[in-house]
Design a protein around this motif. Structure first.
Motif, mmCIF file in Angstrom:
data_model
loop_
_atom_site.group_PDB
_atom_site.id
_atom_site.type_symbol
_atom_site.label_atom_id
_atom_site.label_comp_id
_atom_site.label_asym_id
_atom_site.label_seq_id
_atom_site.Cartn_x
_atom_site.Cartn_y
_atom_site.Cartn_z
ATOM 1 N N SER A 9 0.831 -1.204 0.000
ATOM 2 C CA SER A 9 0.000 0.000 0.000
ATOM 3 C C SER A 9 0.866 1.254 0.000
ATOM 4 O O SER A 9 0.571 2.234 -0.689
ATOM 5 C CB SER A 9 -0.932 -0.002 1.220
ATOM 6 O OG SER A 9 -1.888 -1.035 1.132
ATOM 7 N N SER A 20 -6.301 6.655 -3.722
ATOM 8 C CA SER A 20 -7.341 6.149 -4.616
ATOM 9 C C SER A 20 -6.736 5.394 -5.788
ATOM 10 O O SER A 20 -7.211 4.310 -6.151
ATOM 11 C CB SER A 20 -8.214 7.299 -5.129
ATOM 12 O OG SER A 20 -8.913 7.917 -4.062
ATOM 13 N N ALA A 23 -5.367 2.176 -4.592
ATOM 14 C CA ALA A 23 -6.459 1.238 -4.311
ATOM 15 C C ALA A 23 -6.930 0.550 -5.575
ATOM 16 O O ALA A 23 -7.219 -0.659 -5.567
ATOM 17 C CB ALA A 23 -7.620 1.975 -3.643
ATOM 18 N N ARG A 24 -7.013 1.296 -6.694
ATOM 19 C CA ARG A 24 -7.438 0.678 -7.948
ATOM 20 C C ARG A 24 -6.453 -0.380 -8.405
ATOM 21 O O ARG A 24 -6.838 -1.430 -8.922
ATOM 22 C CB ARG A 24 -7.612 1.750 -9.032
ATOM 23 C CG ARG A 24 -8.868 2.598 -8.859
ATOM 24 C CD ARG A 24 -9.138 3.442 -10.094
ATOM 25 N NE ARG A 24 -8.158 4.511 -10.258
ATOM 26 C CZ ARG A 24 -8.294 5.725 -9.741
ATOM 27 N NH1 ARG A 24 -9.349 6.024 -9.013
ATOM 28 N NH2 ARG A 24 -7.371 6.648 -9.951
ATOM 29 N N LEU A 28 -8.344 -2.739 -3.705
ATOM 30 C CA LEU A 28 -8.772 -2.436 -2.337
ATOM 31 C C LEU A 28 -9.574 -1.136 -2.367
ATOM 32 O O LEU A 28 -9.675 -0.469 -3.397
ATOM 33 C CB LEU A 28 -7.555 -2.271 -1.416
ATOM 34 C CG LEU A 28 -6.634 -3.483 -1.234
ATOM 35 C CD1 LEU A 28 -5.397 -3.077 -0.444
ATOM 36 C CD2 LEU A 28 -7.358 -4.622 -0.524
ATOM 37 N N THR A 29 -10.124 -0.778 -1.223
ATOM 38 C CA THR A 29 -10.766 0.531 -1.106
ATOM 39 C C THR A 29 -9.717 1.561 -0.707
ATOM 40 O O THR A 29 -8.711 1.221 -0.069
ATOM 41 C CB THR A 29 -11.874 0.513 -0.050
ATOM 42 O OG1 THR A 29 -11.286 0.278 1.237
ATOM 43 C CG2 THR A 29 -12.907 -0.571 -0.357
ATOM 44 N N PRO A 30 -9.925 2.832 -1.062
ATOM 45 C CA PRO A 30 -8.980 3.869 -0.614
ATOM 46 C C PRO A 30 -8.822 3.892 0.904
ATOM 47 O O PRO A 30 -7.722 4.129 1.421
ATOM 48 C CB PRO A 30 -9.598 5.160 -1.149
ATOM 49 C CG PRO A 30 -10.398 4.736 -2.333
ATOM 50 C CD PRO A 30 -10.946 3.393 -1.975
ATOM 51 N N ALA A 31 -9.922 3.627 1.630
ATOM 52 C CA ALA A 31 -9.845 3.621 3.096
ATOM 53 C C ALA A 31 -8.920 2.516 3.586
ATOM 54 O O ALA A 31 -8.159 2.704 4.546
ATOM 55 C CB ALA A 31 -11.240 3.453 3.681
#
Length: 307
Positions: A9, A20, A23-24, A28-31
């Motif tokens: 990450s 963001s 994440a793509r 995953l999600t940005p969070a």
């Protein structure tokens, strides 16, 4: 010991300057990416990013840490990707980008054979004459020229890109053909305006002897789209300076003829752009290898040359 997800990450966020975008790439999600990075910072006891509304900026400690871990992370992920790729088949949605005319003329005709060979892959084409950011916009691959190469993006050259002067036989009938690029100013021209700068595009031609000369035009019409440029020339409005892929079919049918046949502008390369080869999904690898194969089988690299 840090987890692989925390390190991944961090590295992907640093490459794209965005949670963001990372994440793509990581599905995953940005969070979730933000939490992984925050946990890594807590464990290390240092701040790795400066966060703002404009995005992420590495701190001095973050830059040092990125240099220390990114190579090792790529090696670990490359080993994982190699093992998993051999066990699976290309599958999933494949998000692709190309310029409109080039994509519809040369890439779309390849797709029936591609989807027949890889039925579990669904090409998702986005045609845009503007350059895209593969990582930020979540593209698996793009075909075009002049793309920036941020960390994590590589290019495979498919062919050279030559700009040539063309006109219809009807337009040239009764006119004295220009002998050198400087003579273009004596003829009506359909002229290209850059969509990026808004300025008229200036062309610098060269011949087989290595001479160079500017090709200034007298505009009868100015456009900011290559398809419109081709259309204006086909309507006998004047001489146009265009990339070979845009006019190749018209030259082969005789609708257009070369003006200044001994001269062309070298405009770089047409390339395949995709993210790190070490981590390339099977679907992307299949597309890259297939398009490369088709360029060879159709002899497109040679056909795109001014010669």
């Amino acid at each position: 010991m840090e987890t692989l997800s925390n390190l991944e990450s961090f590295v992907r966020s640093a490459e794209s300057a965005s949670f963001s975008a990372a994440a793509r790439r990581l599905a995953l999600t940005p969070a979730a990416v933000s939490r992984n990075v925050a946990q890594l910072e807590r464990n290390l006891g240092v701040r790795l990013f400066q966060r703002s509304t404009r995005g992420l900026t590495l701190t001095e400690a973050g830059e040092r840490f990125l240099q220390a871990v990114s190579g090792g992370l790529d090696s670990i992920q490359g080993a994982i990707a190699e093992v998993t790729a051999k066990a699976g088949q290309p599958a999933g949605v494949l998000k692709l980008n190309a310029a409109h005319r080039f994509g519809t003329d040369f890439l779309l005709p390849m797709m029936p054979a591609f989807v027949q060979r890889y039925p579990a892959v669904v090409p998702d084409w986005h045609f845009d004459n503007r350059q895209v950011d593969l990582i930020r916009d979540g593209f698996d691959a793009a075909v075009g020229g002049g793309f920036d190469l941020p960390p994590g993006v590589v290019a495979r050259e498919l062919s050279r890109l030559h700009i040539v002067a063309v006109a219809t036989p009807q337009f040239m009938r009764g006119r004295t053909a220009p002998a050198r690029p400087a003579d273009l100013i004596e003829h009506e021209g359909v002229v290209m305006r850059s969509v990026f700068s808004g300025r008229v595009v200036r062309r610098m031609f060269r011949n087989d002897a290595g001479e160079t000369q500017a090709g200034e035009q007298r505009a009868v019409m100015t456009v900011n789209d290559p398809d419109a440029l081709v259309r204006g020339v086909l309507m006998h409005m004047g001489i146009g300076l265009m990339a070979m892929p845009h006019v190749m079919h018209h030259l082969e049918t005789g609708e257009l003829v070369r003006v200044l046949p001994g001269w062309h502008e070298e405009a770089g390369a047409i390339s395949l752009y995709f993210t790190s080869q070490k981590l390339m999904p099977a679907k992307t690898r299949a597309f890259v290898d297939f398009v490369t194969e088709q360029f060879r089988l159709q002899n497109l690299a040679q056909r795109f040359l001014a010669s």
